[in-house]
Design a protein around this motif. Sequence first.
Motif, PDB file in Angstrom:
ATOM      1  N   GLU A  13       2.054   4.940  -4.116  1.00 35.05           N
ATOM      2  CA  GLU A  13       3.155   4.724  -3.175  1.00 35.05           C
ATOM      3  C   GLU A  13       3.002   3.407  -2.431  1.00 35.05           C
ATOM      4  O   GLU A  13       3.982   2.658  -2.264  1.00 35.05           O
ATOM      5  CB  GLU A  13       3.241   5.890  -2.192  1.00 35.05           C
ATOM      6  CG  GLU A  13       4.470   5.851  -1.314  1.00 35.05           C
ATOM      7  CD  GLU A  13       4.660   7.128  -0.508  1.00 35.05           C
ATOM      8  OE1 GLU A  13       5.339   7.056   0.544  1.00 35.05           O
ATOM      9  OE2 GLU A  13       4.147   8.189  -0.925  1.00 35.05           O
ATOM     10  N   ALA A  14       1.788   3.095  -2.017  1.00 30.11           N
ATOM     11  CA  ALA A  14       1.554   1.825  -1.329  1.00 30.11           C
ATOM     12  C   ALA A  14       1.805   0.649  -2.264  1.00 30.11           C
ATOM     13  O   ALA A  14       2.429  -0.354  -1.885  1.00 30.11           O
ATOM     14  CB  ALA A  14       0.132   1.776  -0.789  1.00 30.11           C
ATOM     15  N   GLU A  23      -8.906   1.183   3.099  1.00 27.98           N
ATOM     16  CA  GLU A  23      -7.467   0.999   3.244  1.00 27.98           C
ATOM     17  C   GLU A  23      -7.134  -0.463   3.538  1.00 27.98           C
ATOM     18  O   GLU A  23      -6.154  -1.007   3.012  1.00 27.98           O
ATOM     19  CB  GLU A  23      -6.928   1.897   4.349  1.00 27.98           C
ATOM     20  CG  GLU A  23      -6.939   3.382   3.994  1.00 27.98           C
ATOM     21  CD  GLU A  23      -6.420   4.235   5.125  1.00 27.98           C
ATOM     22  OE1 GLU A  23      -6.233   3.688   6.247  1.00 27.98           O
ATOM     23  OE2 GLU A  23      -6.177   5.434   4.913  1.00 27.98           O
ATOM     24  N   ASP A  71      -7.474  -2.432   0.331  1.00 30.42           N
ATOM     25  CA  ASP A  71      -6.292  -2.226  -0.514  1.00 30.42           C
ATOM     26  C   ASP A  71      -5.128  -3.087  -0.030  1.00 30.42           C
ATOM     27  O   ASP A  71      -4.409  -3.697  -0.832  1.00 30.42           O
ATOM     28  CB  ASP A  71      -5.872  -0.756  -0.498  1.00 30.42           C
ATOM     29  CG  ASP A  71      -6.822   0.135  -1.281  1.00 30.42           C
ATOM     30  OD1 ASP A  71      -7.711  -0.411  -1.978  1.00 30.42           O
ATOM     31  OD2 ASP A  71      -6.679   1.364  -1.196  1.00 30.42           O
ATOM     32  N   LEU A  72      -4.942  -3.116   1.284  1.00 27.32           N
ATOM     33  CA  LEU A  72      -3.858  -3.903   1.857  1.00 27.32           C
ATOM     34  C   LEU A  72      -4.040  -5.384   1.540  1.00 27.32           C
ATOM     35  O   LEU A  72      -3.089  -6.079   1.139  1.00 27.32           O
ATOM     36  CB  LEU A  72      -3.799  -3.691   3.373  1.00 27.32           C
ATOM     37  CG  LEU A  72      -2.776  -4.533   4.140  1.00 27.32           C
ATOM     38  CD1 LEU A  72      -1.366  -4.240   3.657  1.00 27.32           C
ATOM     39  CD2 LEU A  72      -2.902  -4.279   5.639  1.00 27.32           C
ATOM     40  N   VAL A 117      -5.828   1.530  -5.610  1.00 30.09           N
ATOM     41  CA  VAL A 117      -4.687   1.397  -4.697  1.00 30.09           C
ATOM     42  C   VAL A 117      -3.706   2.536  -4.975  1.00 30.09           C
ATOM     43  O   VAL A 117      -3.312   2.769  -6.117  1.00 30.09           O
ATOM     44  CB  VAL A 117      -3.980   0.042  -4.887  1.00 30.09           C
ATOM     45  CG1 VAL A 117      -2.744  -0.044  -3.996  1.00 30.09           C
ATOM     46  CG2 VAL A 117      -4.946  -1.099  -4.589  1.00 30.09           C
TER      47      VAL A 117
END
Length: 223
Positions: free
Chosen positions: A144-145, A6, A9-10, A141
């Motif tokens: 939605e993000a 996560e 991905d960020l 990824v």
Amino acid sequence: MTAMAETLDLLRLMTWLSPAFPVGAFSYSGGLEQAVADGDVRDAGTLQDWLESLLTQGNLWNDAVLFAEAHRAAGDADRLAESAALAGALSGSAERHRETMLQGEAFLSAAASWPHPVLEWLGRAAAYPVAVGAVAAAHGVAAEAGLAAYLHAVTSNLVSVAIRCGVIGQRHGVGVLAALEARIVGLAAAAAVSTLDDLGSATMRAEIASLRHETLPTRLFRS
């Protein structure tokens, strides 16, 4: 997904959608410069109204739907090509078409630092939301993000346009972005489950502003 995945991905979203990522977003206003010249956008309140309209009923909503479609199509070269063709065809003016295609081309070129076959499927150029959506999916990824980051990035760029046009200052610009946070989160969630049947816009004044910008005598921006 693990916490490390996560975080990765960020970091990638922060890189791909950073103002420093070389897509040339600072050169484009999407017709906002014309709206400022016409007096439609003249302060923080009218800017927020303008951006909310684009996000909920205008080209930014359509871009979000196209992002989601490209995200779903990232594993299917033919479907992805159809998404890219549709996105290019939906541009409402020559300037909008140039804006989305040149940013998409620049994004794909820079994204080559993260190699993946999807880059070959897309070719040299694709509309910006399609390029970002497909690359985001290719690297795992979540839609939605990715959508939230994409919508925040394009909205932030338009706020920067308003600052450079002199209608608001940086403090008011930050205030507009803060006020739009919940709206962007909600639209990202809605767009993530959208289909092409959800395409559509009703922001005629914004589209006309984009067309009229082509003949604006003094311009800071390319669109």
